[in-house]
Motif scaffolding. Structure first.
Motif, mmCIF file in Angstrom:
data_model
loop_
_atom_site.group_PDB
_atom_site.id
_atom_site.type_symbol
_atom_site.label_atom_id
_atom_site.label_comp_id
_atom_site.label_asym_id
_atom_site.label_seq_id
_atom_site.Cartn_x
_atom_site.Cartn_y
_atom_site.Cartn_z
ATOM 1 N N TYR A 284 0.817 -1.221 0.000
ATOM 2 C CA TYR A 284 0.000 0.000 0.000
ATOM 3 C C TYR A 284 0.847 1.266 0.000
ATOM 4 C CZ TYR A 284 -4.489 -2.327 0.498
ATOM 5 O OH TYR A 284 -5.614 -3.082 0.258
ATOM 6 N N ARG A 285 2.142 1.143 0.236
ATOM 7 C CA ARG A 285 3.018 2.310 0.150
ATOM 8 C C ARG A 285 3.231 2.758 -1.300
ATOM 9 N NH1 ARG A 285 7.809 0.648 4.458
ATOM 10 N NH2 ARG A 285 6.999 1.845 6.228
ATOM 11 N N ASP A 286 2.828 1.912 -2.236
ATOM 12 C CA ASP A 286 2.979 2.223 -3.664
ATOM 13 C C ASP A 286 1.603 2.121 -4.334
ATOM 14 O OD1 ASP A 286 3.807 2.640 -6.227
ATOM 15 O OD2 ASP A 286 4.968 0.793 -6.410
ATOM 16 N N PRO A 287 0.708 3.080 -4.064
ATOM 17 C CA PRO A 287 -0.666 2.975 -4.577
ATOM 18 C C PRO A 287 -0.751 2.993 -6.102
ATOM 19 C CG PRO A 287 -0.277 5.139 -3.605
ATOM 20 C CD PRO A 287 0.904 4.300 -3.245
ATOM 21 N N ASP A 288 0.247 3.561 -6.759
ATOM 22 C CA ASP A 288 0.199 3.621 -8.223
ATOM 23 C C ASP A 288 0.271 2.230 -8.850
ATOM 24 O OD1 ASP A 288 0.051 6.387 -8.189
ATOM 25 O OD2 ASP A 288 2.233 6.642 -8.260
ATOM 26 N N ARG A 289 0.909 1.289 -8.170
ATOM 27 C CA ARG A 289 1.027 -0.069 -8.706
ATOM 28 C C ARG A 289 0.220 -1.087 -7.913
ATOM 29 N NH1 ARG A 289 7.027 -1.884 -9.279
ATOM 30 N NH2 ARG A 289 7.223 -0.942 -7.195
ATOM 31 N N LEU A 290 -0.621 -0.612 -7.023
ATOM 32 C CA LEU A 290 -1.359 -1.516 -6.140
ATOM 33 C C LEU A 290 -2.277 -2.452 -6.907
ATOM 34 C CD1 LEU A 290 -1.760 -2.201 -3.140
ATOM 35 C CD2 LEU A 290 -3.680 -0.581 -3.131
ATOM 36 N N ALA A 291 -2.972 -1.940 -7.911
ATOM 37 C CA ALA A 291 -3.916 -2.772 -8.677
ATOM 38 C C ALA A 291 -3.206 -3.861 -9.464
ATOM 39 C CB ALA A 291 -4.732 -1.895 -9.623
ATOM 40 N N GLU A 292 -1.934 -3.680 -9.764
ATOM 41 C CA GLU A 292 -1.177 -4.719 -10.463
ATOM 42 C C GLU A 292 -0.646 -5.768 -9.500
ATOM 43 O OE1 GLU A 292 2.001 -2.802 -12.528
ATOM 44 O OE2 GLU A 292 0.752 -1.069 -13.051
ATOM 45 N N ARG A 293 -0.281 -5.354 -8.286
ATOM 46 C CA ARG A 293 0.440 -6.237 -7.373
ATOM 47 C C ARG A 293 -0.442 -6.927 -6.353
ATOM 48 N NH1 ARG A 293 5.273 -2.770 -5.026
ATOM 49 N NH2 ARG A 293 6.059 -4.848 -4.463
ATOM 50 N N LEU A 294 -1.621 -6.383 -6.073
ATOM 51 C CA LEU A 294 -2.521 -6.964 -5.075
ATOM 52 C C LEU A 294 -3.588 -7.779 -5.794
ATOM 53 C CD1 LEU A 294 -2.935 -6.918 -1.975
ATOM 54 C CD2 LEU A 294 -4.621 -5.111 -2.354
ATOM 55 N N PRO A 295 -3.575 -9.121 -5.680
ATOM 56 C CA PRO A 295 -4.503 -9.951 -6.465
ATOM 57 C C PRO A 295 -5.975 -9.587 -6.292
ATOM 58 C CG PRO A 295 -2.790 -11.312 -5.518
ATOM 59 C CD PRO A 295 -2.608 -9.940 -4.939
ATOM 60 N N ALA A 296 -6.407 -9.326 -5.071
ATOM 61 C CA ALA A 296 -7.824 -9.006 -4.869
ATOM 62 C C ALA A 296 -8.238 -7.781 -5.670
ATOM 63 C CB ALA A 296 -8.102 -8.780 -3.374
ATOM 64 N N LEU A 297 -7.424 -6.737 -5.624
ATOM 65 C CA LEU A 297 -7.746 -5.526 -6.363
ATOM 66 C C LEU A 297 -7.609 -5.744 -7.864
ATOM 67 C CD1 LEU A 297 -8.616 -2.614 -6.078
ATOM 68 C CD2 LEU A 297 -6.205 -1.957 -5.816
ATOM 69 N N ARG A 298 -6.627 -6.553 -8.266
ATOM 70 C CA ARG A 298 -6.468 -6.838 -9.692
ATOM 71 C C ARG A 298 -7.684 -7.568 -10.247
ATOM 72 N NH1 ARG A 298 -2.054 -9.599 -9.448
ATOM 73 N NH2 ARG A 298 -2.898 -11.696 -9.690
ATOM 74 N N LEU A 299 -8.228 -8.516 -9.500
ATOM 75 C CA LEU A 299 -9.403 -9.253 -9.961
ATOM 76 C C LEU A 299 -10.640 -8.356 -9.973
ATOM 77 C CD1 LEU A 299 -8.846 -12.634 -8.074
ATOM 78 C CD2 LEU A 299 -8.385 -12.134 -10.478
ATOM 79 N N LEU A 300 -10.754 -7.482 -8.984
ATOM 80 C CA LEU A 300 -11.901 -6.578 -8.924
ATOM 81 C C LEU A 300 -11.887 -5.569 -10.063
ATOM 82 C CD1 LEU A 300 -12.041 -5.915 -5.077
ATOM 83 C CD2 LEU A 300 -13.726 -7.180 -6.426
ATOM 84 N N THR A 301 -10.712 -5.209 -10.523
ATOM 85 C CA THR A 301 -10.606 -4.189 -11.578
ATOM 86 C C THR A 301 -10.319 -4.802 -12.945
ATOM 87 O OG1 THR A 301 -8.240 -3.897 -11.074
ATOM 88 C CG2 THR A 301 -9.799 -2.451 -9.944
ATOM 89 N N CYS B 278 -22.302 -11.515 -17.721
ATOM 90 C CA CYS B 278 -22.890 -11.743 -16.403
ATOM 91 C C CYS B 278 -22.412 -10.654 -15.456
ATOM 92 C CB CYS B 278 -22.536 -13.140 -15.880
ATOM 93 S SG CYS B 278 -20.775 -13.378 -15.566
ATOM 94 N N ARG B 279 -22.776 -10.762 -14.201
ATOM 95 C CA ARG B 279 -22.381 -9.786 -13.193
ATOM 96 C C ARG B 279 -21.710 -10.522 -12.039
ATOM 97 N NH1 ARG B 279 -22.740 -4.652 -15.067
ATOM 98 N NH2 ARG B 279 -23.293 -3.799 -13.020
ATOM 99 N N SER B 280 -20.505 -10.095 -11.693
ATOM 100 C CA SER B 280 -19.794 -10.679 -10.567
ATOM 101 C C SER B 280 -20.103 -9.899 -9.293
ATOM 102 C CB SER B 280 -18.281 -10.657 -10.801
ATOM 103 O OG SER B 280 -17.925 -11.380 -11.946
ATOM 104 N N GLN B 281 -20.094 -10.610 -8.164
ATOM 105 C CA GLN B 281 -20.243 -9.969 -6.864
ATOM 106 C C GLN B 281 -18.877 -9.730 -6.242
ATOM 107 O OE1 GLN B 281 -22.611 -12.788 -4.685
ATOM 108 N NE2 GLN B 281 -24.531 -11.810 -5.270
ATOM 109 N N ILE B 282 -18.777 -8.677 -5.464
ATOM 110 C CA ILE B 282 -17.521 -8.432 -4.757
ATOM 111 C C ILE B 282 -17.370 -9.431 -3.619
ATOM 112 C CG2 ILE B 282 -16.262 -6.753 -3.356
ATOM 113 C CD1 ILE B 282 -17.498 -4.599 -5.177
#
Length: 470
Positions: free
Chosen positions: A341-358, A390-394
């Motif tokens: 989380y210290r690098d929010p610019d790359r968080l969506a690439e490195r954090l699997p949960a956020l990568r799948l959500l986005t 379809c629609r995915s749930q969080i």
């Protein structure tokens, strides 16, 4: 020359020791150990006796007995807790372990598996505090004065209540008396924590004066519970956190916010709906905030408490804290995730949960186009397959009314009667890496949003064994 076939009606069932010396069985001892193989032999022979008692006359030879013993030994040696493909359409699926961990966290867990400085201060050479591994990161990321962690958010809420409001009253809006998974309810947690719940307001509307009228000499704290797993719409009213904080502080009471899921970043930055953050609650005047580590935060199971240093100090001195504390491998994983989380610019690439959500809808659809003909070949015309939006749930109680556009493979077995759909779902679950989808409308739906290892998925389709039975 093949070994002679032994007919149960012609020969006595062999003794366990004799079977253990069959070459096909003896070789298994090296892989599975003598104890497990012996138990497998006993089980196979018991199956034969049961067959004879039922009037069936089984035939066997040394090789077939070895195969049966091998099957039992292999089944018993397979780990119970296994990796699966989550194609249910619920990204943070509670029953499937919620957030997948990033490689950094997996590596941290491996490092912590041996001796580690869990509660040892390497600089001073004496006993330390296990919270030190994550407290600094949590205060840095949230702006809180202090932090501590326990094994899940229910434990965090319990510990806060038991520390600050034991044998006291806690007013809570009726619209916030939530039930989470497996009929686990906020009122039950409060009762077990030794508090007396004081319901205020109504299910759909609660006002500040409801709380004002509830405060008395036995009030221990004011509490707001984020209704993360449901939403009430229409004629509603809720008291803002700022107003509750001012009311609590005016009476010398702590104000606690239970965020439930909790995210350390504003999800709108990544194109997702807004979810309250601990930073927001602190800015609104909350003294303590509790939230989960394995939901939107994307880490291991943990309950996180951040807020005022004097209150966190009291919580850490509660004897129950020791019973609820986080283990070294969970702490290692949580520390690794928090560092991302210290690098929010790359968080969506490195954090699997956020990568799948986005994950972009177009990418998911393209994957479905690739997989559809391969699945059709693997199922050899036994199933009709469609690629549909379809629609995915969080999931896990986060953003319950919001869904994510996705694509799924809809598998309809031929002839589509009886238990064919359940049998198809079972065949996918029986793969080396079980595939878990959802059954609805006479079809097995495989939502592809969370399929992030396409190669491993494809490599095991040859083992797919489906035959519809009436």
């Amino acid at each position: 020359m093949p070994p002679p076939v032994i007919r149960a009606s012609q020969a006595r069932i062999p003794a366990v020791d004799r079977v253990l010396h069959f070459p096909a069985v003896f070789r298994l001892v090296e892989d599975y150990g003598r104890l497990l193989v012996t138990e497998a032999v006993r089980t196979v022979l018991a199956d034969f006796r049961q067959a004879l008692a039922a009037g069936r006359i089984p035939e066997w030879d040394e090789r077939s007995i070895g195969e049966l013993v091998h099957a039992y030994a292999n089944a018993w040696s397979t780990p119970s807790l296994r990796r699966v493909f989550n194609l249910t359409g619920t990204v943070l699926h509670t029953n499937l372990g919620r957030s997948p961990l990033p490689p950094e966290a997996v590596a941290a867990v491996a490092r912590a598996a041996g001796p580690a400085n869990l509660e040892y201060d390497l600089d001073k050479g004496r006993r330390g505090d296990r919270d030190v591994h994550v407290e600094g990161l949590l205060t840095e990321l949230t702006g809180a004065e202090a932090a501590t962690v326990v094994n899940n958010n229910a434990a965090a809420v319990f510990l806060v209540l038991n520390t600050l409001a034991l044998r006291k009253q806690v007013p809570v809006s009726r619209g916030e008396l939530v039930e989470i998974g497996d009929a686990f309810r906020i009122p039950d947690i409060m009762a077990r924590a030794g508090c007396r719940l004081q319901e205020v307001g109504t299910t759909n509307r609660t006002h500040l004066w409801d709380f004002e009228q509830s405060i008395g000499p036995r009030t221990g704290m004011l509490m707001k519970v984020h209704t993360s797993n449901y939403a009430i719409q229409g004629f509603t009213a809720a008291v803002p956190e700022e107003a509750l904080a001012a009311l609590a502080h005016g009476h010398g009471l702590p104000f606690v916010v239970d965020l439930g899921s909790g995210s350390l970043v504003d999800l709108r930055r990544y194109g997702l709906p807004y979810e309250p953050t601990p930073q927001d609650a602190l800015g609104h005047g909350a003294d303590l905030i509790t939230f989960s580590g394995d939901k939107l935060l994307g880490g291991p199971q943990a309950g996180i408490i951040v807020g005022r240093a004097d209150l966190v100090k009291r919580i850490k001195r509660n004897p129950i804290k020791r019973a609820l504390r986080l283990g070294k491998m969970s702490l290692a994983a949580l520390e690794a995730v928090l560092r991302l989380y210290r690098d929010p610019d790359r968080l969506a690439e490195r954090l699997p949960a956020l990568r799948l959500l986005t994950r972009p809808e177009e990418e998911i659809a393209a994957q479905g186009q690739r997989l559809r003909p391969v699945l059709e070949q693997a199922l050899a015309g036994k199933v009709r397959i469609e690629l549909l939006p379809c629609r995915s749930q969080i999931g896990s109680g986060a953003l319950p009314v919001d869904a994510l556009p996705s694509h799924c493979l809809r598998l309809v077995p031929h002839p589509g009667r009886g238990r064919a759909v359940e049998q198809l779902a079972a065949a996918f679950r029986a793969l080396p890496i079980p595939v878990v989808g959802r059954v609805e409308g006479g079809a097995l739906c495989l939502d592809l949003r969370c399929l992030d290892d396409e190669a491993a998925f494809l490599s095991q389709l040859a083992a797919l064994n489906f035959r519809a039975r009436p």
